[in-house]
Motif scaffolding. Sequence first.
Motif, PDB file in Angstrom:
ATOM      1  N   TRP A   1       0.836  -1.193   0.000  1.00  0.00           N
ATOM      2  CA  TRP A   1       0.000   0.000   0.000  1.00  0.00           C
ATOM      3  C   TRP A   1       0.870   1.242   0.000  1.00  0.00           C
ATOM      4  O   TRP A   1       0.648   2.187  -0.747  1.00  0.00           O
ATOM      5  CB  TRP A   1      -0.928  -0.001   1.228  1.00  0.00           C
ATOM      6  CG  TRP A   1      -1.898   1.141   1.222  1.00  0.00           C
ATOM      7  CD1 TRP A   1      -3.163   1.144   0.728  1.00  0.00           C
ATOM      8  CD2 TRP A   1      -1.661   2.465   1.729  1.00  0.00           C
ATOM      9  NE1 TRP A   1      -3.747   2.376   0.887  1.00  0.00           N
ATOM     10  CE2 TRP A   1      -2.846   3.210   1.500  1.00  0.00           C
ATOM     11  CE3 TRP A   1      -0.589   3.093   2.347  1.00  0.00           C
ATOM     12  CZ2 TRP A   1      -2.978   4.548   1.866  1.00  0.00           C
ATOM     13  CZ3 TRP A   1      -0.715   4.431   2.712  1.00  0.00           C
ATOM     14  CH2 TRP A   1      -1.914   5.136   2.467  1.00  0.00           C
ATOM     15  N   HIS A   2       1.894   1.220   0.865  1.00  0.00           N
ATOM     16  CA  HIS A   2       2.771   2.387   0.944  1.00  0.00           C
ATOM     17  C   HIS A   2       3.481   2.647  -0.376  1.00  0.00           C
ATOM     18  O   HIS A   2       3.626   3.796  -0.792  1.00  0.00           O
ATOM     19  CB  HIS A   2       3.810   2.197   2.054  1.00  0.00           C
ATOM     20  CG  HIS A   2       3.289   2.511   3.415  1.00  0.00           C
ATOM     21  ND1 HIS A   2       2.829   3.755   3.756  1.00  0.00           N
ATOM     22  CD2 HIS A   2       3.158   1.748   4.520  1.00  0.00           C
ATOM     23  CE1 HIS A   2       2.435   3.754   5.015  1.00  0.00           C
ATOM     24  NE2 HIS A   2       2.617   2.550   5.505  1.00  0.00           N
ATOM     25  N   MET A   3       3.924   1.578  -1.022  1.00  0.00           N
ATOM     26  CA  MET A   3       4.634   1.758  -2.289  1.00  0.00           C
ATOM     27  C   MET A   3       3.720   2.377  -3.337  1.00  0.00           C
ATOM     28  O   MET A   3       4.079   3.337  -4.028  1.00  0.00           O
ATOM     29  CB  MET A   3       5.183   0.417  -2.784  1.00  0.00           C
ATOM     30  CG  MET A   3       6.306  -0.139  -1.941  1.00  0.00           C
ATOM     31  SD  MET A   3       7.717   0.999  -1.921  1.00  0.00           S
ATOM     32  CE  MET A   3       8.837   0.095  -0.862  1.00  0.00           C
TER      33      MET A   3
ATOM     34  N   THR B   1      -4.092   4.983  -4.501  1.00  0.00           N
ATOM     35  CA  THR B   1      -4.762   4.480  -3.301  1.00  0.00           C
ATOM     36  C   THR B   1      -5.753   5.492  -2.731  1.00  0.00           C
ATOM     37  O   THR B   1      -6.683   5.114  -2.030  1.00  0.00           O
ATOM     38  CB  THR B   1      -3.744   4.178  -2.192  1.00  0.00           C
ATOM     39  OG1 THR B   1      -3.025   5.391  -1.926  1.00  0.00           O
ATOM     40  CG2 THR B   1      -2.761   3.114  -2.601  1.00  0.00           C
ATOM     41  N   SER B   2      -5.523   6.761  -2.987  1.00  0.00           N
ATOM     42  CA  SER B   2      -6.353   7.788  -2.350  1.00  0.00           C
ATOM     43  C   SER B   2      -6.756   8.809  -3.398  1.00  0.00           C
ATOM     44  O   SER B   2      -6.121   9.839  -3.565  1.00  0.00           O
ATOM     45  CB  SER B   2      -5.562   8.503  -1.247  1.00  0.00           C
ATOM     46  OG  SER B   2      -4.728   7.607  -0.572  1.00  0.00           O
TER      47      SER B   2
ATOM     48  N   ALA C   1       9.591  -5.806  -6.972  1.00  0.00           N
ATOM     49  CA  ALA C   1       8.892  -4.941  -7.931  1.00  0.00           C
ATOM     50  C   ALA C   1       7.452  -4.729  -7.491  1.00  0.00           C
ATOM     51  O   ALA C   1       6.845  -5.590  -6.859  1.00  0.00           O
ATOM     52  CB  ALA C   1       8.931  -5.572  -9.315  1.00  0.00           C
ATOM     53  N   ILE C   2       6.935  -3.560  -7.809  1.00  0.00           N
ATOM     54  CA  ILE C   2       5.547  -3.308  -7.425  1.00  0.00           C
ATOM     55  C   ILE C   2       4.663  -3.345  -8.660  1.00  0.00           C
ATOM     56  O   ILE C   2       5.099  -3.021  -9.757  1.00  0.00           O
ATOM     57  CB  ILE C   2       5.395  -1.955  -6.704  1.00  0.00           C
ATOM     58  CG1 ILE C   2       5.943  -0.807  -7.550  1.00  0.00           C
ATOM     59  CG2 ILE C   2       6.110  -1.987  -5.373  1.00  0.00           C
ATOM     60  CD1 ILE C   2       5.637   0.549  -6.964  1.00  0.00           C
TER      61      ILE C   2
ATOM     62  N   TYR D   1      10.505   3.098   7.627  1.00  0.00           N
ATOM     63  CA  TYR D   1      10.313   4.095   8.683  1.00  0.00           C
ATOM     64  C   TYR D   1       8.836   4.242   9.004  1.00  0.00           C
ATOM     65  O   TYR D   1       8.431   4.249  10.168  1.00  0.00           O
ATOM     66  CB  TYR D   1      10.904   5.436   8.249  1.00  0.00           C
ATOM     67  CG  TYR D   1      10.591   6.568   9.192  1.00  0.00           C
ATOM     68  CD1 TYR D   1       9.801   7.634   8.781  1.00  0.00           C
ATOM     69  CD2 TYR D   1      11.087   6.581  10.490  1.00  0.00           C
ATOM     70  CE1 TYR D   1       9.504   8.673   9.649  1.00  0.00           C
ATOM     71  CE2 TYR D   1      10.796   7.614  11.362  1.00  0.00           C
ATOM     72  CZ  TYR D   1      10.010   8.659  10.936  1.00  0.00           C
ATOM     73  OH  TYR D   1       9.717   9.686  11.800  1.00  0.00           O
ATOM     74  N   LEU D   2       8.009   4.362   7.968  1.00  0.00           N
ATOM     75  CA  LEU D   2       6.585   4.547   8.199  1.00  0.00           C
ATOM     76  C   LEU D   2       5.999   3.348   8.944  1.00  0.00           C
ATOM     77  O   LEU D   2       5.152   3.501   9.820  1.00  0.00           O
ATOM     78  CB  LEU D   2       5.854   4.757   6.872  1.00  0.00           C
ATOM     79  CG  LEU D   2       6.206   6.049   6.148  1.00  0.00           C
ATOM     80  CD1 LEU D   2       5.563   6.076   4.770  1.00  0.00           C
ATOM     81  CD2 LEU D   2       5.754   7.255   6.946  1.00  0.00           C
TER      82      LEU D   2
END
Lengths: 492, 220, 292
Positions: free
Chosen positions: B125-127, B136-137, B162-163, B189-190
């Motif tokens: 999700w972060h990637m 995502t948003s 890979a994403i 970090y997140l």
Amino acid sequence: MASTPNLAASFDPATSPDLVKRAELSEIDASTKAPALFFLGSAVLWLLVGTTFALISSFKLHTPSFLGDIEWLTFGRARTAHLNAVIYGWSVNAAFAVSFWLMARLSRSVLRHSGLLMIAGAFWNIGVTVGITGILAGDSTSIEWLEMPFYATPLLFVAYALIGAWALITFRFGKSEHIYVSQWYLLAALFWFPWLYSIAQIMLILEPTRGTVQALVNWWFAHNVLGLWFTPIGLAAVYYFLPKVLGKPIHSYYLSILGFWSLALFYNWAGVHHLIGGPVPAWVISAGIAASFMMAIPVIVTGINHHMTMVGSFGALKYSPTLRFIVFGAVSYTITSLLGSLMADRQVSEVVHFTHFTVAHAHQGMYAFFTMVMFGSIYYILPRILLKEWPSAMLISLHFWTVAIGITVYVVGLSIGGIKQGLEMNNADIPFLRVVANTIPYLLSRSMAGMLMTIGHLAFAVNFTWMLLRPRASQDTAPTLFQNPPAMEVSR
Amino acid sequence: MNRAPLIFLGIFFTLAFSWTGIILTNQLTYGKLQPIVDETENKSYPEALPGLAAQGKLVYQDLGCIYCHSQQVRRPGFGADDKRGWGDRQSVGRDYIREGRVLLGTMRTGPDLRNIGARQTSRDWHMLHLYDPQITSKGSTMAPYAFLFETRKIVGQPSPKAIKLPAPHTAAAGFEIVPTPRAEALVAYLQSLKDTYAYPETKNVFVEPAAAAKKTEGKK
Amino acid sequence: MSTSDPKDKNPKIEQAGASDESIQQVHSILLREKDEPQESHSPMPLFLLGFISAMILMVAIYFVRNTGGLGPKFGFDKAAMVYDERFDPANAPSSSAEVKVDPLVLGKKSYTSVCAACHQATGLGVPGAFPPLVKSDWVTGSEERIIRILLHGLSGPIKVEGKDYNSVMPAIGPGGYNWNDEKIAAVLTYIRQEWGNNAPAVTKEKVTEVRTKGAAGRTTPWRLEGQRREKGAAVGVAAGNDLQLVEIRQAWLHPVVLLAQNVVVDEAHPRDVVTDRARVVVPPPQLVQQHA
């Protein structure tokens, strides 16, 4: 009025012969020319740089894909570059120039060792350039108002040390017996700033203090840069130019004293209001809020002092650009500070903290107050050091109206948007993305206001450059009276 | 009359007074807080950042994330921080004592991130969110950070890191999109951001007088 | 010092002679520079003094009401730990008082941190190595027995759910992990009510009681050894008492069980060891230490 009034009558019928004083003043002005021009020229350049980054950042907030691929301009860096350019570039350079000129005049002493100031100016501006480049490259410290990387700050330190030394010399050689209110403010500002900056550098970067004590240092520092550096210099300028242009004395010496000392006492503590609700002990937050409330006292006292000085002379606003900008600034100071006291209330903070309202408030202080006062000061100072007149009244007018309307739209738009944002954010039923979407119209209004202000800045820069470059011509109305007192050419 | 020394003293005193009261007092009182060792879990809280996350914090600073994201949770009832799932207790001073640079932030153009590691555990999700927040948003005003990713030709096996991006960002055939080390570090970090430990001082909350009376009655 | 009456309605602004040129309008003022600024000495308006006094009073009241406990009896050191400005130390739970802790939350956390390593988060244990806790009447049965096991540990062969285990469970109480009574009670409550187990909670007071009375002074793990006892077989002990875990002592040929005189085999838990090979009566409640 068809004929020009007698020049002699335009002098105040003071007891001491003021022709000598005038000649002295012209000498003093001439001695300030080189450093003042250097700092003012740098200031105007930084104003344009800062305005560019401002527009970029503003666009990115509502249109994130704008220049979205350029890493150097990513919002987190562009916004920081904007802040540092307008604060340490434009505002500080203008502040230095205006302070030197005021100090020299008020001390009635010729500016000595102007070479010191020029070197200082070079160090300062190189430092800021290096710092902002570093920020864009990714070396920002991420400490608000202290973002310039470690390799830039020593340059700033050297610059300030030179300026501090110069200030002491000038003050020491001052011939005036009475220390006028503007001088208290300037002295105080020149003393406070290096301490604030140095302590912040030591306690946040060199030997970082523990945990959220860092936050306390950060906001003690940043808020005091506003309140103990920019505000005093702005007020010093208002206290000088208001009576100067009007030819009237400041209304009350006692109010000046009260205003100065209450500002010194309370402003110092107010910075903690940036941490309301945050992870610092409740008692220190309450102390900061209490001080923020008490700030109403110096603000109202100073406001009364200024207003009573102006009373009866509001007509002059039609004529004098200096007066117009200065009065706009002084009125904005009162409004912004009273709003600030209101924002410190916990219930109000619960809504507006973390929102665009605080951005509007910050701009009202730094722009509607400080920058406008600087503009007014520059309009007064430049003719006196260049011995020329501003080339275009139209550009001045354009400048004034675009930035006055611009900043008003900016502040009003973002304030409303910020309150809405805060109220919606405190309602967990509203999804966060909807809160964000609802701010977009206000962010767009800010961009439009910003574009208007950019036009004003360009007008100002053009006028400034034109004035610098154009030769001193005979059609210039005589600069100051004692250039050619007997053969004085009056304006047609 | 030369009032200059008096003015100077007053100017100095006012600054010294505020520095002593705001900074020195607090450095002496809570600035020396120690981490708490929890014997059941044999860990000390707050936890130190693991290495990759520490590097990610530098990326966070470099990109200026604090200018849109705060990292401080306000107490329940003050704002809606708890109701939005941003944290179940107020952030306290001890949460930050292990941080070399405290990044509280003062803007919430985006949500508070203090407990994002507890709230959003998915690396993917972060990637996606970093590559282009719109994925995502939708409607987000966050900047795209596609420059934290590398589009490269697949050589041999595709990278496990890979994403997979949806259209229109999907990599061309034979290419893959791989996060750079900076992106990996930032996401680490997140994911490390969570303040879940209940220190003793989190009990120092306001108690309605009626409830307090009941408590003392119960103790008798 | 002042040269112009501030009440003078006529401003000393000289307007340009010819006001038709726009430059004059803007610049004419610059030509007529006035004297350097002065200060007049008008007195402070009275309302201002009233305003200032009112501000001082109101703000002082505000501060005193929102100090987050800071006061004569609650110094800076203590106030530094208060983040809620409404906090009143008088109303708050004192630091020495026990604050209500949900035993299931504490229990689960404790279980996860230590017990799950062997008994697994699922409570199913590791076949052949660590016994399960799911549906085990070691867990749901006698609370005294399970408290003792946690306090001092358990070693040697046992049978759980029909399977043999021969491992060492460390002491969780004093002499081992050193958990306090509240935590032991919490974790026992947790395992007795998780995974489908349904047994009454264990209280902190019970743990204290067992620790201080029943097994005081014990330093080594319990051992359980012996033959399986078939339910219903005659044992020859009095009926009706709670089962007490008994000490066994290794004899040179067979394990010998020491039975307290009034101990019974709990018919509901027939797997607990009893052997009728030898019996030595030991006055209750003393149990003999196992040799190391």
